[in-house]
Design an enzyme around this catalytic site. Structure first.
Site, PDB file in Angstrom:
ATOM      1  N   SER A 112      17.150   4.709 155.068  1.00  0.00           N
ATOM      2  CA  SER A 112      17.728   4.180 153.833  1.00  0.00           C
ATOM      3  C   SER A 112      17.240   5.001 152.636  1.00  0.00           C
ATOM      4  CB  SER A 112      17.389   2.693 153.721  1.00  0.00           C
ATOM      5  OG  SER A 112      18.178   2.070 152.758  1.00  0.00           O
ATOM      6  N   ASP A 169      27.311  -0.774 158.133  1.00  0.00           N
ATOM      7  CA  ASP A 169      26.365  -0.440 157.067  1.00  0.00           C
ATOM      8  C   ASP A 169      27.128   0.181 155.907  1.00  0.00           C
ATOM      9  OD1 ASP A 169      24.290   0.547 155.462  1.00  0.00           O
ATOM     10  OD2 ASP A 169      23.286   1.590 157.091  1.00  0.00           O
ATOM     11  N   HIS A 181      22.633  -2.111 158.992  1.00  0.00           N
ATOM     12  CA  HIS A 181      21.554  -1.423 158.290  1.00  0.00           C
ATOM     13  C   HIS A 181      20.221  -2.067 158.677  1.00  0.00           C
ATOM     14  CE1 HIS A 181      20.077   1.058 154.946  1.00  0.00           C
ATOM     15  NE2 HIS A 181      19.200   0.088 154.770  1.00  0.00           N
TER      16      HIS A 181
END
Length: 183
Positions: free
Chosen positions: A28, A123, A153
């Site tokens: 991320s 995601d 995610h």
């Protein structure tokens, strides 16, 4: 991230590491930092980074890729949450265009270390991860891309409940081993 990578190289002997074989990685926002560190290290010419491990990386702060819409609600990471994080990190929208925030927008992605880019099908960051992997390849780099279509995610840390998380971690380990062996 660049300062941390330089510290690891400087302290490699004390840490029992090989200073000539470094990798950067993250998921991320950490994937964003790793991608930016790889570019900055290439430009500085002072770090032997041999691999990038980018797990659902945030690579374009403009947040305009289709998956931001199609996966922006109903899953772990939402558009509202991303806006919250973004607005606490970047207060001036023109900074979204700075490659240090959006590595996908760097004008020269050539000469970067090999990369593994992993995304998740559900995601919001899926499409920009794919776009980054494609841009790395188009610039002449080796970049492997794997999308775990059924995942959300953050799934990589859910190995106790998701078998595909363990598969993703094993893939990461295999690719890191391959990169370190080749270096």
């Amino acid at each position: 991230m660049l300062a941390a990578t330089r510290w690891v190289r400087r302290e490699a002997a004390e840490l029992g590491l090989d200073a000539s074989r470094l990798a950067v990685g993250g998921d991320s926002a950490g994937g964003n930092l790793a991608a930016v560190a790889a570019i900055a290290a290439r430009d500085a010419g002072d770090l032997p980074i041999v691999f990038q491990l980018l797990i659902y990386p945030a690579t374009d702060m403009r947040r305009g890729h289709p998956s931001h819409q199609s996966n922006g609600q109903g899953y772990l990471l939402t558009s509202d949450t991303m806006t919250y994080f973004h607005d606490h990190y970047i207060t001036d929208p023109k900074h979204d265009l700075d490659w240090r925030a959006s590595p996908l927008l760097h004008t020269d992605l050539s000469g970067l270390p090999p990369a593994l880019v992993i995304t998740a099908g559900y995601d919001p960051l899926r499409d920009e991860g794919l776009a980054y992997a494609e841009a790395l390849t188009a610039a002449g780099n080796r970049a492997n891309y794997v999308c775990f279509e059924r995942q959300i995610h953050g799934f990589v840390t859910m190995g106790k409940v998701l078998d595909e998380a363990n598969t993703a971690v094993a893939l990461c380990a295999t690719e890191l081993h391959r990169a370190f062996s080749a270096a």
